[in-house]
Design a protein around this motif. Structure first.
Motif, mmCIF file in Angstrom:
data_model
loop_
_atom_site.group_PDB
_atom_site.id
_atom_site.type_symbol
_atom_site.label_atom_id
_atom_site.label_comp_id
_atom_site.label_asym_id
_atom_site.label_seq_id
_atom_site.Cartn_x
_atom_site.Cartn_y
_atom_site.Cartn_z
ATOM 1 N N MET A 83 12.305 13.679 75.036
ATOM 2 C CA MET A 83 11.229 13.286 74.118
ATOM 3 C C MET A 83 11.519 13.788 72.698
ATOM 4 O O MET A 83 11.261 13.107 71.711
ATOM 5 N N ILE B 140 14.126 11.467 71.135
ATOM 6 C CA ILE B 140 13.571 10.172 70.723
ATOM 7 C C ILE B 140 12.768 10.324 69.429
ATOM 8 O O ILE B 140 12.959 9.579 68.458
ATOM 9 N N GLN C 33 13.719 8.729 65.641
ATOM 10 C CA GLN C 33 12.838 7.854 64.852
ATOM 11 C C GLN C 33 12.750 8.347 63.411
ATOM 12 O O GLN C 33 12.930 7.589 62.467
ATOM 13 N N ASN D 205 1.670 13.645 67.564
ATOM 14 C CA ASN D 205 2.203 13.008 68.769
ATOM 15 C C ASN D 205 2.576 14.037 69.817
ATOM 16 O O ASN D 205 2.493 13.764 71.010
ATOM 17 N N TRP E 85 0.972 13.617 73.609
ATOM 18 C CA TRP E 85 1.751 13.436 74.832
ATOM 19 C C TRP E 85 1.831 14.707 75.658
ATOM 20 O O TRP E 85 2.019 14.654 76.876
ATOM 21 N N ALA F 165 3.920 6.784 68.545
ATOM 22 C CA ALA F 165 3.415 7.360 69.793
ATOM 23 C C ALA F 165 3.664 6.397 70.945
ATOM 24 O O ALA F 165 4.029 6.798 72.053
ATOM 25 N N TRP G 230 6.052 4.238 71.342
ATOM 26 C CA TRP G 230 7.453 4.294 71.724
ATOM 27 C C TRP G 230 7.747 5.554 72.543
ATOM 28 O O TRP G 230 8.468 5.521 73.533
ATOM 29 N N LEU G 231 7.153 6.682 72.111
ATOM 30 C CA LEU G 231 7.330 7.928 72.852
ATOM 31 C C LEU G 231 6.749 7.789 74.252
ATOM 32 O O LEU G 231 7.320 8.283 75.226
ATOM 33 N N GLY G 232 5.623 7.085 74.369
ATOM 34 C CA GLY G 232 4.986 6.881 75.668
ATOM 35 C C GLY G 232 5.885 6.104 76.615
ATOM 36 O O GLY G 232 6.039 6.473 77.787
ATOM 37 N N ASN H 159 9.095 5.932 76.475
ATOM 38 C CA ASN H 159 10.213 6.784 76.848
ATOM 39 C C ASN H 159 9.797 7.899 77.791
ATOM 40 O O ASN H 159 10.609 8.390 78.566
ATOM 41 N N LEU H 160 8.539 8.294 77.726
ATOM 42 C CA LEU H 160 8.038 9.318 78.634
ATOM 43 C C LEU H 160 8.063 8.797 80.069
ATOM 44 O O LEU H 160 8.460 9.502 80.996
#
Lengths: 432, 432
Positions: free
Chosen positions: A309, A312, A316, A349, A353, B269, B271-273, B275-276
């Motif tokens: 994470m 990533i 970005q 973020n 998450w 966020a 995109w991070l989700g 990838n999570l």
């Protein structure tokens, strides 16, 4: 291409525009390329080689002697011939120059003085210049004495008796204005000429912003040296944009999509080697926590999540910065604002998450401590990722290192190490 | 900007070219932007807004009513006005159209019929057309009756009585050719017109390959609709190149470098989700091997190395393919060759670095079995990475999914899972 006789193919090729033949070569696997190349006559071959990517150019040129190079470059623009000659060994370049007449040679040496990636290296010398005290009528008659006007000529260049640049007379003005008035009255004087030493990406930005088709190039004393045309600028734009994309994967922007294995494999192997070193560095940090992992194996299961994470989120930020820098948007006055913003986004973020991950991990392993540990590690790593992704390219630029190339490697090393250490370190504290 | 009174700033802005003001706005944090924006007069504001990225355009336009939009768009080209109107809510667009005169409105509606990302959406209607049976002398006199010739006019367009496209007469021919000959004798007929429905990236490729400054656009029946100029094509090239770079990091190519946090954070966020989820999938595979990790903790230390090397190798292949596809080089006939090449490169580099990793791991943990296991896993993962990196974008394209956007996520999921499973799976076999 498999079917049909070679003669058919040869006839087909000679009817195609050079750029289409170049495209066909670029899209063909290596063994087809050389068969196709041999079918081109000298004039077409010159134009085609000029349109190819540097990688393929070098490949074809490497197989030629000076005489062949001289033949195929005969019909090309000065800047294109200069580009080709600069790729050859000095011995061959000199032989080619020796075989030219005095005038061609002087012009070429003029262009070759300038580095490839400056305005001087982009320019052609095929300018049409006029004096400011002529009337438009005289200019029109003067033009009629030319066999032809060079392509991409949208302006005539107005110069003094000593060849100093004063202004531009657009052809579209010449065609509608009163023929009795003087050039001086109708010329444009607010287009600044381009200094020969200006880097090519700045030239591209000037063309993009001002919608130029061509622009005059001058030396330090304002003396006209030549002009740059939009077709060459478009190539610079394409290359610059490619540069960021390709560099971020450790590739060369001239990388040929169809390069043979023996050329591609070693280049990529180097990049893998660099990343292998950083992966071992990250692993050595995990190694510090062997005891904790032995106690709670779930840590080994979850630790790649924290690291990935961070990678990533950092990528970005890095990409936004690299693009902003390539477009010339990131300056000393706004970089502080950018770092602050990326910090805030990382925090926001990270918290978002972290909550989700904490619940997922707690439920999966029925262990609320684990959820708390991974949540904290996630926030730490996403904030680190935002800060590193923003500050690193700025730092690398100041050290004259290409942020697109080095940024990704350094960034993921940081996010991996911080991810592993924060997660496993906190776990060591909590599980004692 | 901090110093100086507002009046000074206003005077400075009104002296700057629109593109420079736009650049200044793009490089300013949000709160400065609106102060600056308010200082522009209507004419300049229109040109400036036209130069801004879509993201910022939307931001400024969102704060205007129909009357303001009508005022600022008055001096712009048709295609630019159409772009702006297409971003507004229908209600405002209709109000703006209603406020125009019949002729302007008809022209605009013509351009707005075409999708933004096609030749029709890029074109202007400011063409100068002539008939083939005129002499050049008549054409010259006809041009003199114009107040001015539109910018970027390098050719006059030759049409039939029914407005069908026949050819082009370059201004540079008009200026040197014998005035007594007819247009028909001097016109170029080998430049194919662009169909209005052609996608804009294909238009860009045609311009790049043929070094055009402008090109005519026709409908299905060959009737002339307008022309496309290189300045708009340069924007398409820049956007297309940006698209690959930004998409690979899960960003929008219109992403504004200085967008405020509340806009940027939610986009990233998401995109991070995504990838999570994929990181949890990879983790669930590690989870299968808890027993083996408990026995040999060194596996937890080394497993990220295998996964990360696969990710790097796969990203290199993916980037080459994504770029090759964006340049239109990857076709049905050469894609098999590409997949084979990437397989071979993966195998070659896998074996090379497997050797190095095997020795490093064996020495580090004084365990030769571990060296053998990581070597085998590395070869398996690098071959998988090469094959996936090459085949995946081709597959995604066939499914009409953007390979630049989805490719990276799917790829790293595959290389993570294969990396963990091959390494931990082999370890389970060897350590029983």
């Amino acid at each position: 291409l498999g079917s049909g006789t070679l003669d058919d193919v040869r006839r087909m090729l000679s009817d195609m525009p050079a750029a289409d033949v170049a495209y066909l070569l670029e899209s063909s696997p290596p063994k087809h390329r050389h068969v196709l190349r041999k079918m081109l006559d000298d004039e077409l071959a010159g134009e085609v080689i000029n349109e190819l990517s540097e990688d393929l150019q070098a490949d074809f040129l490497g197989r030629m002697d000076a005489e062949e190079v001289a033949q195929i470059t005969e019909g090309l623009d000065d800047d294109d011939v200069a580009d080709i000659l600069q790729q050859l060994p000095d011995r061959i370049t000199n032989e080619v120059l020796d075989s030219m007449n005095q005038q061609d040679r002087a012009r070429l040496e003029q262009v070759m003085q300038h580095a490839d990636d400056t305005a001087g290296g982009l320019m052609n010398t095929d300018t049409i210049t006029i004096r400011a005290d002529l009337t438009l009528d005289v200019v029109l008659r003067y033009l009629r004495r030319h066999e032809e006007i060079p392509e991409m000529t949208d302006n005539l260049i107005v110069v003094t008796r000593n060849d100093r640049y004063i202004g531009l007379l657009p052809l579209r003005t010449l065609l509608v204005a009163d023929p009795a008035v003087s050039v001086r009255e109708m010329m444009i004087t607010d287009q600044e000429p381009i200094p020969a030493t200006l880097p090519d990406d700045n030239v591209a930005r000037l063309f993009e912003r001002n919608d130029w088709v061509s622009a005059p190039v001058v030396d330090d004393n304002g003396k006209l040296l030549g002009r740059i045309t939009i077709d060459d600028v478009v190539d610079v734009i394409r290359e610059d944009a490619d540069h960021s994309l390709m560099s971020m994967a450790g590739l060369d922007e001239d990388e040929d999509t169809f390069a043979p294995i023996r050329r591609t494999a070693p280049r990529r192997a180097m990049w893998l080697g660099i990343n292998l070193v950083t992966a071992f560095i990250a692993a050595s940090f995990i190694n510090l926590f062997q005891g904790t992992i032995e106690k709670v194996v779930a840590l080994a299961v979850l630790m790649p999540i924290v690291a990935s994470m961070g990678g990533i989120a950092g990528t970005q930020t890095l990409t936004v910065l690299v693009r902003g820098m390539a477009l010339g948007q990131v300056t000393a006055t706004n970089q502080g604002w950018l770092i602050n913003r990326e910090f805030a986004i990382g925090l926001l973020n990270g918290v978002t998450w972290a909550g989700v991950v904490a619940i997922a991990a707690s439920v999966w392993f029925e262990d609320w401590t684990l959820g708390l540990v991974i949540a904290c590690a996630m926030v730490i790593n996403l904030v680190t990722a935002g800060l590193t992704g923003a500050a690193l390219p700025l730092l690398l630029r100041r050290m004259n290192i290409d942020p697109a190339l080095a940024g990704g490697v350094v960034l993921t090393t940081v996010t991996d190490v911080v991810g592993f250490v924060s997660f496993l370190g906190l776990a060591t504290v909590f599980y004692g």
